[in-house]
Design an enzyme around this catalytic site. Structure first.
Site, short mmCIF file in Angstrom:
data_model
loop_
_atom_site.label_atom_id
_atom_site.label_comp_id
_atom_site.label_asym_id
_atom_site.label_seq_id
_atom_site.Cartn_x
_atom_site.Cartn_y
_atom_site.Cartn_z
N LYS A 237 1.99 6.62 4.07
CA LYS A 237 1.11 5.82 3.18
C LYS A 237 1.00 4.39 3.69
O LYS A 237 -0.08 3.80 3.64
CB LYS A 237 1.67 5.85 1.75
CG LYS A 237 0.82 5.05 0.74
CD LYS A 237 -0.61 5.57 0.64
CE LYS A 237 -1.49 4.73 -0.28
NZ LYS A 237 -1.14 4.84 -1.70
N LYS B 80 0.60 -5.77 -2.39
CA LYS B 80 1.93 -5.19 -2.55
C LYS B 80 2.24 -4.20 -1.45
O LYS B 80 3.33 -4.17 -0.89
CB LYS B 80 2.01 -4.53 -3.93
CG LYS B 80 3.32 -3.84 -4.27
CD LYS B 80 3.30 -2.35 -3.98
CE LYS B 80 2.28 -1.60 -4.79
NZ LYS B 80 2.31 -0.12 -4.52
#
Length: 290
Positions: free
Chosen positions: A170, A238
């Site tokens: 990811k 983030k």
């Protein structure tokens, strides 16, 4: 199956609804009970705590924001670890640090509880359409058991490797995608600086080798200057914090990602945290006109 679901945001609501419609017995918990109201109306059961949800579930799925959120759900006094029985499985579909995924997998393993980190790509539209790409880290036998659950939520399910490997994949996904958003913004900015119609430039690029899903979606938002929909830039910020921390820890050079990270920092400083990441264009425009 008896499934518990935590994380009822834009994506989680759609994902939970698909599970109900697929015939699974769903229980939910949220920090705000009101977030579960619509799902309760569709047959989901409300639980008073993560532990209570875990105690009635064969599989628990979490879809929350950050590493600290997942850790808290697992380790708090009334958390998932306190309720899950041996043989149960926690599938975390959030985007968190690979190290956090490995640590939680080890904690669960001590008690005979399964863990999969299974972050997704596809955004709210992919969640609504059940077309998410799912990147899985963890034991292959555990994945085989719960694959039918994941197939309700996504179209491409790839087992990457051991615990934490899904989160590594990811991070790579986010690095490529946000770099492509930045490249699209730079292209639109250059076109505008030359006094050229940016909509026509985008249309031309879409027909060539530069054409991509990012240019299609994010480029359109840049052309229309619609920065109020999509995925909040704070979430990509983030995610970049995670991948830059990994690069630092491993001594791995990421020169392009480093520049994109600084552009995301600048967007946060401009108050763009809840704008779509296509608003990276505004950072370039501010630099051009300063």
């Amino acid at each position: 199956m008896k499934i518990g679901f935590i994380g009822l945001g834009d994506m989680g609501q759609s994902m939970a609804r698909h599970l109900i419609r697929a015939g699974h017995e769903l229980a939910v918990w949220a920090r705000r009970e009101a977030a579960a109201e619509a799902l309760r109306g569709e047959g989901a059961a409300w639980c008073a705590s993560p532990a209570a949800l875990a105690a009635r579930s064969e599989v628990v799925i979490t879809m929350v924001t950050a590493s600290a959120d997942v850790e808290a759900l697992v380790l708090r006094d009334d958390g998932l670890l306190a309720g899950l029985a041996p043989g149960a499985v926690h599938i975390d579909m959030s985007t968190i640090a690979p190290g956090t995924a490995r640590q939680l997998a080890a904690r669960y393993g001590e008690r005979g509880i399964g863990w999969l980190d299974a972050p997704v790509s596809g955004g709210p539209a992919g969640a609504r359409e059940a077309t998410l790409a799912i990147m899985v880290g963890g034991d292959a036998a555990i994945l085989a058991r719960v694959r039918p659950v994941l197939e309700v939520l996504g179209k491409r399910i790839v087992h990457i490797g051991a615990a934490g490997a899904g989160q590594v994949a990811k991070a790579c996904n986010q690095m490529i995608m946000v770099a492509a958003i930045e490249a699209s913004a730079e292209a639109m900015n250059l076109a505008a600086a030359n006094g050229v119609d940016v909509a026509k430039v985008r249309a031309a690029l879409m027909g060539g080798s530069a054409g991509s899903r990012v240019l299609e979606v994010m480029g359109e938002r840049m052309v229309s200057r619609n920065f109020d929909k999509g995925i909040d830039a704070r979430l990509h910020h983030k995610d970049f914090a995670i991948l830059m921390a990994e690069a630092h820890a491993l001594g791995t050079p990421l020169p392009v990602a480093g520049v994109v990270w600084q552009q995301l920092n600048a967007l946060m400083a401009r108050g763009g945290a809840r704008q779509d990441t296509a608003a990276l264009l505004t950072v370039l425009e501010a630099m051009r006109t300063a």
